[in-house]
Design a protein around this motif. Sequence first.
Motif, mmCIF file in Angstrom:
data_model
loop_
_atom_site.group_PDB
_atom_site.id
_atom_site.type_symbol
_atom_site.label_atom_id
_atom_site.label_comp_id
_atom_site.label_asym_id
_atom_site.label_seq_id
_atom_site.Cartn_x
_atom_site.Cartn_y
_atom_site.Cartn_z
ATOM 1 N N LYS A 45 6.743 -70.267 22.376
ATOM 2 C CA LYS A 45 8.009 -70.697 22.865
ATOM 3 C C LYS A 45 8.941 -70.324 21.712
ATOM 4 N N VAL A 46 8.691 -70.349 20.469
ATOM 5 C CA VAL A 46 9.414 -70.035 19.386
ATOM 6 C C VAL A 46 9.698 -68.759 19.377
ATOM 7 N N LEU A 47 8.740 -67.766 19.749
ATOM 8 C CA LEU A 47 8.831 -66.433 19.834
ATOM 9 C C LEU A 47 9.668 -66.061 20.736
ATOM 10 N N ASP A 48 9.481 -66.681 22.091
ATOM 11 C CA ASP A 48 10.341 -66.303 23.330
ATOM 12 C C ASP A 48 11.947 -66.410 23.034
ATOM 13 N N THR A 49 12.107 -67.486 22.024
ATOM 14 C CA THR A 49 13.467 -68.118 21.723
ATOM 15 C C THR A 49 14.230 -67.330 20.984
ATOM 16 N N GLY A 85 16.375 -75.770 18.557
ATOM 17 C CA GLY A 85 15.648 -74.815 19.277
ATOM 18 C C GLY A 85 14.144 -75.356 19.176
ATOM 19 N N PRO A 86 13.208 -74.756 19.615
ATOM 20 C CA PRO A 86 11.723 -75.214 19.286
ATOM 21 C C PRO A 86 11.203 -74.663 17.691
ATOM 22 N N VAL A 87 10.436 -75.463 17.284
ATOM 23 C CA VAL A 87 10.031 -75.266 16.121
ATOM 24 C C VAL A 87 8.398 -75.203 16.151
ATOM 25 N N PHE A 88 7.648 -74.351 15.526
ATOM 26 C CA PHE A 88 6.198 -74.352 15.315
ATOM 27 C C PHE A 88 5.794 -74.695 13.964
ATOM 28 N N GLU A 89 4.990 -75.529 13.642
ATOM 29 C CA GLU A 89 4.233 -75.826 12.386
ATOM 30 C C GLU A 89 2.966 -76.300 12.686
ATOM 31 N N ALA A 90 2.120 -75.586 11.730
ATOM 32 C CA ALA A 90 0.730 -76.061 11.492
ATOM 33 C C ALA A 90 0.495 -75.743 10.208
ATOM 34 N N VAL A 101 5.600 -72.292 9.194
ATOM 35 C CA VAL A 101 6.645 -72.791 9.651
ATOM 36 C C VAL A 101 7.382 -71.755 10.618
ATOM 37 N N ALA A 102 7.666 -71.745 11.870
ATOM 38 C CA ALA A 102 8.457 -70.697 12.491
ATOM 39 C C ALA A 102 9.477 -71.411 13.362
ATOM 40 N N ASP A 103 10.873 -71.035 13.088
ATOM 41 C CA ASP A 103 11.862 -71.732 13.598
ATOM 42 C C ASP A 103 13.107 -70.647 13.838
ATOM 43 N N HIS A 104 14.372 -71.347 13.931
ATOM 44 C CA HIS A 104 15.667 -70.521 14.050
ATOM 45 C C HIS A 104 15.689 -69.558 12.801
ATOM 46 N N GLN A 105 15.282 -69.801 11.729
ATOM 47 C CA GLN A 105 15.400 -68.986 10.432
ATOM 48 C C GLN A 105 14.534 -67.923 10.405
ATOM 49 N N GLY A 106 13.416 -68.055 10.971
ATOM 50 C CA GLY A 106 12.331 -66.981 10.825
ATOM 51 C C GLY A 106 11.040 -67.508 10.857
ATOM 52 N N VAL A 107 10.141 -66.941 10.225
ATOM 53 C CA VAL A 107 8.704 -67.539 9.797
ATOM 54 C C VAL A 107 8.667 -67.589 8.230
ATOM 55 N N GLN A 130 1.698 -70.231 -3.270
ATOM 56 C CA GLN A 130 2.428 -68.910 -2.890
ATOM 57 C C GLN A 130 3.237 -69.304 -1.687
ATOM 58 N N ALA A 131 4.448 -68.557 -1.435
ATOM 59 C CA ALA A 131 5.224 -68.858 -0.323
ATOM 60 C C ALA A 131 5.830 -67.655 0.043
ATOM 61 N N CYS A 132 6.200 -67.055 1.279
ATOM 62 C CA CYS A 132 7.052 -65.889 1.701
ATOM 63 C C CYS A 132 7.811 -66.124 2.751
ATOM 64 N N GLU A 133 8.635 -65.922 3.048
ATOM 65 C CA GLU A 133 9.581 -65.832 4.083
ATOM 66 C C GLU A 133 10.035 -64.527 4.645
ATOM 67 N N PHE A 134 10.119 -64.749 6.357
ATOM 68 C CA PHE A 134 10.534 -63.374 6.999
ATOM 69 C C PHE A 134 11.831 -63.890 7.851
ATOM 70 N N ARG A 135 12.827 -63.247 7.914
ATOM 71 C CA ARG A 135 13.862 -63.522 9.019
ATOM 72 C C ARG A 135 13.455 -62.708 9.844
ATOM 73 N N TRP A 136 13.985 -63.286 11.269
ATOM 74 C CA TRP A 136 13.570 -62.577 12.579
ATOM 75 C C TRP A 136 14.015 -61.082 12.574
ATOM 76 N N ASP A 137 14.736 -60.616 11.952
ATOM 77 C CA ASP A 137 15.246 -59.124 11.783
ATOM 78 C C ASP A 137 14.181 -58.207 10.928
ATOM 79 N N GLU A 138 13.364 -59.020 10.143
ATOM 80 C CA GLU A 138 12.516 -58.341 9.316
ATOM 81 C C GLU A 138 10.941 -58.437 9.918
ATOM 82 N N ILE A 139 10.610 -58.765 11.043
ATOM 83 C CA ILE A 139 9.451 -59.255 11.564
ATOM 84 C C ILE A 139 9.317 -57.993 12.753
ATOM 85 N N GLY A 140 8.226 -57.337 12.588
ATOM 86 C CA GLY A 140 7.940 -56.112 13.972
ATOM 87 C C GLY A 140 7.119 -56.733 14.819
#
Length: 170
Positions: free
Chosen positions: A148-152, A66-71, A79-85, A92-102
Amino acid sequence: MEQRIGSSSQPLEGAGFDPAFIPGLTSPVSGEAEEARADEAVEDDEPAAEAVVSEETEAAGEPADGPVFEASDRRARIVADHQGVRLFLDDQACEFRWDEIGAVETESPRFGKRFTITVHTPDRRWYPIEIEATSRSLFTEWDEQLDKVLDTYFEDETPGSEKEESKEAN
Protein backbone atom coordinates in the motif's frame (compact mmCIF):
# COMPACT_ATOMS: atom_id res chain seq x y z
CA MET A 1 72.78 2.58 35.43
CA GLU A 2 69.24 1.19 35.62
CA GLN A 3 68.47 -2.41 34.84
CA ARG A 4 65.06 -3.84 34.23
CA ILE A 5 64.07 -7.26 35.34
CA GLY A 6 61.98 -9.27 32.87
CA SER A 7 61.48 -9.22 29.14
CA SER A 8 62.12 -6.04 27.21
CA SER A 9 60.03 -7.12 24.21
CA GLN A 10 56.54 -5.78 23.66
CA PRO A 11 53.57 -8.13 23.10
CA LEU A 12 52.92 -8.84 19.45
CA GLU A 13 49.80 -7.48 17.78
CA GLY A 14 48.16 -8.13 14.47
CA ALA A 15 45.93 -10.50 12.60
CA GLY A 16 48.39 -13.37 13.02
CA PHE A 17 47.87 -13.32 16.77
CA ASP A 18 44.34 -11.89 17.05
CA PRO A 19 41.82 -12.86 14.34
CA ALA A 20 39.62 -9.89 15.28
CA PHE A 21 42.46 -7.38 14.83
CA ILE A 22 41.71 -4.50 12.48
CA PRO A 23 44.45 -1.88 12.14
CA GLY A 24 43.38 1.56 13.33
CA LEU A 25 40.56 0.38 15.59
CA THR A 26 41.00 0.49 19.31
CA SER A 27 40.42 -2.55 21.44
CA PRO A 28 37.16 -2.76 23.41
CA VAL A 29 37.09 -1.62 27.02
CA SER A 30 36.52 -4.13 29.81
CA GLY A 31 33.40 -6.32 29.51
CA GLU A 32 31.54 -4.73 32.46
CA ALA A 33 31.70 -1.19 31.08
CA GLU A 34 30.66 -2.43 27.64
CA GLU A 35 27.61 -4.25 29.06
CA ALA A 36 26.55 -1.16 31.02
CA ARG A 37 26.75 0.98 27.87
CA ALA A 38 24.78 -1.63 25.91
CA ASP A 39 22.04 -1.67 28.57
CA GLU A 40 21.82 2.13 28.49
CA ALA A 41 21.69 2.12 24.69
CA VAL A 42 18.85 -0.44 24.65
CA GLU A 43 16.83 1.75 27.01
CA ASP A 44 17.47 4.87 24.93
CA ASP A 45 17.22 3.39 21.39
CA GLU A 46 13.48 2.99 20.98
CA PRO A 47 12.42 6.42 22.26
CA ALA A 48 15.24 8.05 20.30
CA ALA A 49 14.20 6.37 17.06
CA GLU A 50 10.56 7.32 17.61
CA ALA A 51 11.60 10.88 18.41
CA VAL A 52 13.60 11.08 15.17
CA VAL A 53 10.60 9.90 13.15
CA SER A 54 8.19 12.33 14.79
CA GLU A 55 10.66 15.24 14.52
CA GLU A 56 11.18 14.53 10.81
CA THR A 57 7.44 14.49 10.19
CA GLU A 58 6.95 17.75 12.07
CA ALA A 59 9.95 19.42 10.42
CA ALA A 60 8.77 18.55 6.94
CA GLY A 61 5.43 20.21 7.61
CA GLU A 62 3.77 17.66 5.40
CA PRO A 63 0.63 15.83 6.40
CA ALA A 64 1.08 12.15 7.16
CA ASP A 65 -2.39 11.21 5.93
CA GLY A 66 -1.24 8.43 3.61
CA PRO A 67 -0.44 4.85 4.52
CA VAL A 68 2.47 4.09 6.83
CA PHE A 69 4.33 0.80 7.21
CA GLU A 70 6.17 0.05 10.43
CA ALA A 71 7.71 -3.21 11.59
CA SER A 72 10.22 -3.84 14.34
CA ASP A 73 11.79 -6.40 16.60
CA ARG A 74 14.28 -6.13 19.45
CA ARG A 75 17.12 -4.94 17.17
CA ALA A 76 15.74 -3.78 13.84
CA ARG A 77 13.03 -1.39 12.70
CA ILE A 78 11.72 -0.13 9.37
CA VAL A 79 9.42 2.81 8.71
CA ALA A 80 8.03 3.58 5.25
CA ASP A 81 5.78 6.62 4.83
CA HIS A 82 5.33 9.78 2.76
CA GLN A 83 8.97 10.84 3.37
CA GLY A 84 10.60 7.60 2.24
CA VAL A 85 12.06 4.52 3.92
CA ARG A 86 14.05 4.58 7.14
CA LEU A 87 15.98 1.57 8.42
CA PHE A 88 17.22 1.23 12.00
CA LEU A 89 19.52 -1.53 13.27
CA ASP A 90 20.80 -1.27 16.84
CA ASP A 91 22.35 2.22 17.01
CA GLN A 92 22.66 2.65 13.22
CA ALA A 93 20.10 4.33 10.98
CA CYS A 94 19.77 5.22 7.31
CA GLU A 95 17.13 7.12 5.41
CA PHE A 96 16.09 6.97 1.76
CA ARG A 97 13.83 9.52 0.08
CA TRP A 98 11.51 8.10 -2.55
CA ASP A 99 13.59 9.60 -5.37
CA GLU A 100 16.68 7.77 -4.04
CA ILE A 101 15.07 4.32 -4.19
CA GLY A 102 15.33 2.10 -7.24
CA ALA A 103 13.35 -0.85 -5.83
CA VAL A 104 12.11 -2.36 -2.58
CA GLU A 105 12.22 -6.13 -2.29
CA THR A 106 10.70 -8.36 0.37
CA GLU A 107 11.51 -11.95 1.13
CA SER A 108 9.83 -14.28 3.58
CA PRO A 109 11.72 -17.45 4.38
CA ARG A 110 10.33 -20.89 3.84
CA PHE A 111 11.15 -21.75 7.43
CA GLY A 112 11.80 -19.39 10.31
CA LYS A 113 10.41 -16.00 11.25
CA ARG A 114 12.84 -13.48 9.75
CA PHE A 115 11.25 -11.19 7.19
CA THR A 116 13.82 -9.51 4.94
CA ILE A 117 13.27 -6.12 3.33
CA THR A 118 15.92 -4.86 0.91
CA VAL A 119 16.10 -1.29 -0.37
CA HIS A 120 17.88 -1.02 -3.72
CA THR A 121 19.29 2.29 -4.95
CA PRO A 122 19.78 3.29 -8.60
CA ASP A 123 23.57 3.11 -8.21
CA ARG A 124 23.32 -0.68 -7.68
CA ARG A 125 23.69 -0.71 -3.90
CA TRP A 126 21.33 -2.57 -1.64
CA TYR A 127 20.51 -2.30 2.03
CA PRO A 128 18.83 -5.35 3.59
CA ILE A 129 17.25 -5.51 7.02
CA GLU A 130 15.81 -8.55 8.76
CA ILE A 131 12.88 -8.24 11.14
CA GLU A 132 11.98 -11.17 13.34
CA ALA A 133 8.21 -11.67 13.46
CA THR A 134 6.34 -13.07 16.43
CA SER A 135 4.53 -15.42 14.03
CA ARG A 136 4.72 -16.30 10.34
CA SER A 137 1.17 -15.00 9.82
CA LEU A 138 2.56 -11.43 10.08
CA PHE A 139 4.46 -11.88 6.78
CA THR A 140 1.35 -11.51 4.60
CA GLU A 141 0.09 -8.59 6.69
CA TRP A 142 3.45 -6.81 6.40
CA ASP A 143 3.59 -7.48 2.64
CA GLU A 144 0.13 -5.96 2.17
CA GLN A 145 0.91 -2.89 4.29
CA LEU A 146 4.22 -2.28 2.50
CA ASP A 147 2.53 -2.72 -0.91
CA LYS A 148 0.00 0.00 0.00
CA VAL A 149 2.80 2.40 0.89
CA LEU A 150 4.79 1.57 -2.26
CA ASP A 151 1.70 1.92 -4.48
CA THR A 152 0.99 5.33 -2.97
CA TYR A 153 4.44 6.94 -2.87
CA PHE A 154 6.88 5.00 -5.04
CA GLU A 155 6.99 6.01 -8.69
CA ASP A 156 8.66 3.29 -10.73
CA GLU A 157 9.38 5.39 -13.79
CA THR A 158 12.67 5.41 -15.60
CA PRO A 159 13.41 7.39 -18.78
CA GLY A 160 13.13 4.24 -20.94
CA SER A 161 10.04 2.78 -19.27
CA GLU A 162 7.57 4.90 -21.26
CA LYS A 163 9.10 3.70 -24.53
CA GLU A 164 8.88 0.08 -23.43
CA GLU A 165 5.23 0.51 -22.43
CA SER A 166 4.35 2.05 -25.78
CA LYS A 167 6.10 -0.81 -27.61
CA GLU A 168 4.09 -3.36 -25.64
CA ALA A 169 0.83 -1.54 -26.44
CA ASN A 170 1.50 -1.80 -30.22
